[in-house]
Design a protein around this motif. Structure first.
Motif, PDB file in Angstrom:
ATOM      1  N   LEU A  55       0.772  -1.252   0.166  1.00 37.05           N
ATOM      2  CA  LEU A  55      -0.069   0.385   0.120  1.00 37.05           C
ATOM      3  C   LEU A  55       0.847   1.173  -0.005  1.00 37.05           C
ATOM      4  O   LEU A  55       1.905   1.400   0.590  1.00 37.05           O
ATOM      5  N   SER A 331      -5.788  -4.959   1.087  1.00 38.63           N
ATOM      6  CA  SER A 331      -4.871  -5.689   0.090  1.00 38.63           C
ATOM      7  C   SER A 331      -3.758  -6.728   0.098  1.00 38.63           C
ATOM      8  O   SER A 331      -3.813  -7.042  -1.619  1.00 38.63           O
ATOM      9  N   THR A 340      -8.003  -0.137  -1.653  1.00 38.61           N
ATOM     10  CA  THR A 340      -6.900  -0.170  -1.529  1.00 38.61           C
ATOM     11  C   THR A 340      -6.791   0.043  -3.846  1.00 38.61           C
ATOM     12  O   THR A 340      -5.683   0.444  -4.424  1.00 38.61           O
TER      13      THR A 340
END
Length: 406
Positions: A55, A331, A340
């Motif tokens: 991320l 994620s 995400t």
């Protein structure tokens, strides 16, 4: 007994236990400013997902400049410092001991939750890494966790200046904040004016203290009874005019929060635009105080204000963790709309709004356990020296790691 009846009963009990001298309007303003922090971070912050599942921070403001006015509403730190100054002035006047003891008590109340969240993350980060969370995600998470905590350090400093703010308010009233505004204006002229290329970048840091002390000083003057309706009108009108002039004439960035890739930012350190907004917000707060107090006389409205104020530092310290509690598992599922995926479409905005109740529910769940960091040890007992030392080392280690990413 229905849930509605139970809630009404709880609200009535909270209302009955509230001291008559409690300033409900000021508590309501504090609660509003507190809730604006997670709301702003959750709405104006997002993530992108790299090929390895890590991320990265992103913001919808990069793609949608038209969302900048939302930051004018959600940036309410001016209100927070205003009510902080107001409350500190009253508390300082009523203190039983020395000024030093008064300040130590306030620092402890602020510092304990910060140590708690950083120590927990110091333990959680290696465990998450061992469980397969990418290092990139952990770095992003660490940055988000410490992002709101700068406020605590600044707030401690301005709180330490309360005795001087009280004296200044006694001599100059609301005008005691004017030199702080002028100081920020001078620095802005130097860093954005004709001589900008020859001015060192560190000069902007000179705005940090006066920039945030401005609203605090207004709050102290308000608490000392030196700002009334006329002062509120002047702050609201003057702040609004200055805000418009800085945007339309002097080309200040429209967003009150940082935008990735932007050459200038208003918030770190605060620019004159932040002070203009704080002045307008402070004027509105002064003018609406009586109406707000009247509205909060209703138990159903007052009870949530009490709950938010009791969890103030928990909300500030843990709201980013609540968002990460959804985003990190998400994620592993790949691109999840509003969570995400890149914040670059209207679909993302709609999806993010749908995620907001989830983040709030996660924060409530976390707060059930994290709230203990705001309370002293049971029965007045102090934590053991070993426990304090371990917590301090963990917190310091995580802070060094996170700040090294900046």
């Amino acid at each position: 007994m229905s849930a509605l009846t139970l809630l009404r009963g709880t609200a009535d009990r909270i209302d009955a236990r509230t001291p008559a001298h409690r300033d409900r309007a000021v508590d309501g303003l504090r609660a509003l400013a507190l809730l604006a922090v997670p709301t702003g971070h959750w709405l104006l912050g997002g993530f992108t997902l790299d090929a390895d599942g890590g991320l990265h921070n992103a913001s919808p403001l990069s793609a949608f400049g038209g969302l900048a006015p939302a930051s004018w509403v959600l940036q309410m730190l001016g209100i927070f410092f205003l009510v902080g100054g107001y409350a500190s002035a009253l508390s300082y006047r009523r203190r039983a001991g020395s000024a030093g003891a008064w300040l130590r008590g306030r620092i402890v109340r602020l510092g304990r939750p910060v140590l708690g969240v950083t120590a927990v993350w110091a333990v959680a980060a290696p465990l998450l890494y061992a469980a397969g969370v990418p290092e990139t995600t952990l770095r992003t998470g660490a940055t988000l966790v410490v992002q709101p905590l700068w406020f605590v350090g600044v707030y401690v400093v301005v709180t330490a200046l309360t005795p001087y703010c009280v004296r200044a308010a006694g001599r100059l009233g609301g005008w005691a904040a004017l030199p702080l505004l002028v100081s920020v204006a001078v620095v802005d002229v130097l860093r954005y004016g004709p001589l900008a290329e020859s001015v060192p970048s560190w000069l902007a840091l000179l705005n940090v203290l006066p920039g945030w002390l401005f609203a605090y000083q207004l709050g102290v003057s308000w608490g000392e009874g030196r700002i009334g309706r006329r002062g509120g009108l002047l702050l609201l009108g003057g702040g609004t005019v200055l805000f418009a002039a800085l945007l339309l004439v002097f080309g200040y960035p429209a967003s009150m929060v940082g935008v990735p890739g932007a050459a200038r930012t208003n918030s770190h350190p605060p620019s004159l635009l932040v002070l203009a907004l704080a002045a307008a917000q402070s004027g509105a707060a002064v003018l609406l105080r009586d109406r707000l107090a009247k509205a909060l006389a209703r138990p159903a409205l007052w009870a949530p204000v009490v709950v938010v104020n009791l969890c103030a530092m928990t909300i500030l310290c843990w709201h980013q963790t609540a968002m990460l509690a959804a985003a990190v598992p998400g994620s592993f599922a790949g691109p999840v709309a509003g969570l995400t995926t890149a914040p670059d479409s209207l679909g993302w905005i709609v999806a993010r709004l749908a995620w907001m109740p989830v983040f709030a529910a996660l924060l409530v769940g976390i707060a059930r356990y994290a709230r203990r960091f705001e309370d002293p040890a049971p029965d007045g007992r102090k934590a053991s020296a070993l426990r304090r030392a371990v917590t301090g080392v963990l917190a310091a280690g995580f802070a060094v790691f996170a700040l090294g990413l900046a």
